[in-house]
Design a protein around this motif. Sequence first.
Motif, PDB file in Angstrom:
ATOM      1  N   LYS A   1      32.212  33.679  37.621  1.00 24.31           N
ATOM      2  CA  LYS A   1      33.590  33.943  37.209  1.00 24.31           C
ATOM      3  C   LYS A   1      33.707  35.177  36.321  1.00 24.31           C
ATOM      4  O   LYS A   1      34.774  35.805  36.255  1.00 24.31           O
ATOM      5  CB  LYS A   1      34.163  32.731  36.461  1.00 24.31           C
ATOM      6  CG  LYS A   1      34.102  31.421  37.243  1.00 24.31           C
ATOM      7  CD  LYS A   1      34.785  31.531  38.605  1.00 24.31           C
ATOM      8  CE  LYS A   1      34.709  30.214  39.360  1.00 24.31           C
ATOM      9  NZ  LYS A   1      35.225  30.333  40.745  1.00 24.31           N
TER      10      LYS A   1
ATOM     11  N   ASN B   1      41.253  33.860  42.652  1.00 17.98           N
ATOM     12  CA  ASN B   1      40.460  32.646  42.435  1.00 17.98           C
ATOM     13  C   ASN B   1      39.733  32.225  43.710  1.00 17.98           C
ATOM     14  O   ASN B   1      38.583  31.774  43.660  1.00 17.98           O
ATOM     15  CB  ASN B   1      41.341  31.513  41.935  1.00 17.98           C
ATOM     16  CG  ASN B   1      41.738  31.669  40.484  1.00 17.98           C
ATOM     17  OD1 ASN B   1      41.073  32.376  39.715  1.00 17.98           O
ATOM     18  ND2 ASN B   1      42.823  31.023  40.080  1.00 17.98           N
TER      19      ASN B   1
ATOM     20  N   ARG C   1      36.801  34.554  44.319  1.00 17.32           N
ATOM     21  CA  ARG C   1      35.726  34.358  43.340  1.00 17.32           C
ATOM     22  C   ARG C   1      35.118  32.958  43.372  1.00 17.32           C
ATOM     23  O   ARG C   1      34.270  32.644  42.537  1.00 17.32           O
ATOM     24  CB  ARG C   1      36.263  34.627  41.929  1.00 17.32           C
ATOM     25  CG  ARG C   1      36.524  36.097  41.625  1.00 17.32           C
ATOM     26  CD  ARG C   1      37.087  36.258  40.224  1.00 17.32           C
ATOM     27  NE  ARG C   1      37.192  37.648  39.808  1.00 17.32           N
ATOM     28  CZ  ARG C   1      36.228  38.325  39.181  1.00 17.32           C
ATOM     29  NH1 ARG C   1      35.085  37.719  38.896  1.00 17.32           N
ATOM     30  NH2 ARG C   1      36.406  39.576  38.836  1.00 17.32           N
ATOM     31  N   GLU C   2      35.513  32.138  44.297  1.00 20.93           N
ATOM     32  CA  GLU C   2      35.091  30.736  44.266  1.00 20.93           C
ATOM     33  C   GLU C   2      33.575  30.567  44.286  1.00 20.93           C
ATOM     34  O   GLU C   2      33.034  29.638  43.686  1.00 20.93           O
ATOM     35  CB  GLU C   2      35.703  29.974  45.444  1.00 20.93           C
ATOM     36  CG  GLU C   2      35.384  28.488  45.420  1.00 20.93           C
ATOM     37  CD  GLU C   2      36.056  27.724  46.532  1.00 20.93           C
ATOM     38  OE1 GLU C   2      35.879  26.492  46.581  1.00 20.93           O
ATOM     39  OE2 GLU C   2      36.751  28.351  47.367  1.00 20.93           O
TER      40      GLU C   2
END
Length: 293
Positions: A231, A223, A226-227
């Motif tokens: 997504k 997460n 991938r911020e």
Amino acid sequence: MKNITIIILHLVLFSCSGIFVDNSNNNKGMPFNEIEILKQLDLAFNQTPSEYYPQGRPVDIKYNFFLDLEHGYFETAGSKIHLFADSTRWAIVFEKSGYQNRVTSAEIELNYVGNCIDYPIDKYPKRNYITNSSRVFLIDPTEFERIENKEGDEMETFELIGQDIKEIKIRDKYVPFDNNYLNYEKVGIEIFDYDNPKKLIGFGDFIRYLHETNPSLLCATENEIREHIPKDIPKLMTIDEFHFVSAYEKINPPSQQETYKLIAKILTTRDSSNWKPTQKANNSWKNWESGNL
């Protein structure tokens, strides 16, 4: 003076909190090629913002960072390269962990290059700061203050861990602290005895020791990685070992390096089997001097 201090902190900390602008449609649904990827890498290598950055205002400042294993204010521990792509979007995420000596913080630095980056923006009254970098705190200054040695001469109480410390908080978890300097030296970490007669463990030494003995503690989560990318973009692979060329060797940009030519091929073909380097991996912290300022 206050405004000058704020600007300096941005240069040292690469701060990336704040408001974000979605640029995921910058590619306009068009396919990309290896030339485009290498061009974007060269721009980051030369700290030149690309056309994918938000336009912003004339007074706004844009930073385009590249992986740097030799930074004087960042004692490097680990490094990785994450690759993402589909038919029209691509992203490279450089991950680096270590100890940031100017702000007494252990952290992960993430630098993003691609055509679908959601660039972080720090907003201030006079100007905004737009960057391709974000960071994740592993050990904050408060915890370092708690564990710092409190006895002895001045240098013995500077960035050295007290002998009585039994555990150290990393993120939200306490982990055991090994204060035996011999174990550090076994994995290649030299504990200096100058002004350190008790062979206390340095802040940066501890982070490197974790990288050698329990590296998962220093890794970014999926997460977190991938911020600032879409997504739903597929992940192709993570490269843990690779041949690195100094970010200060400007005569040898990424477009001329095998590592990044292979990465460009993987992204365009979306085939990780194209990772077939012939050059020896050298991205270990043991091969580069960092955090020495």
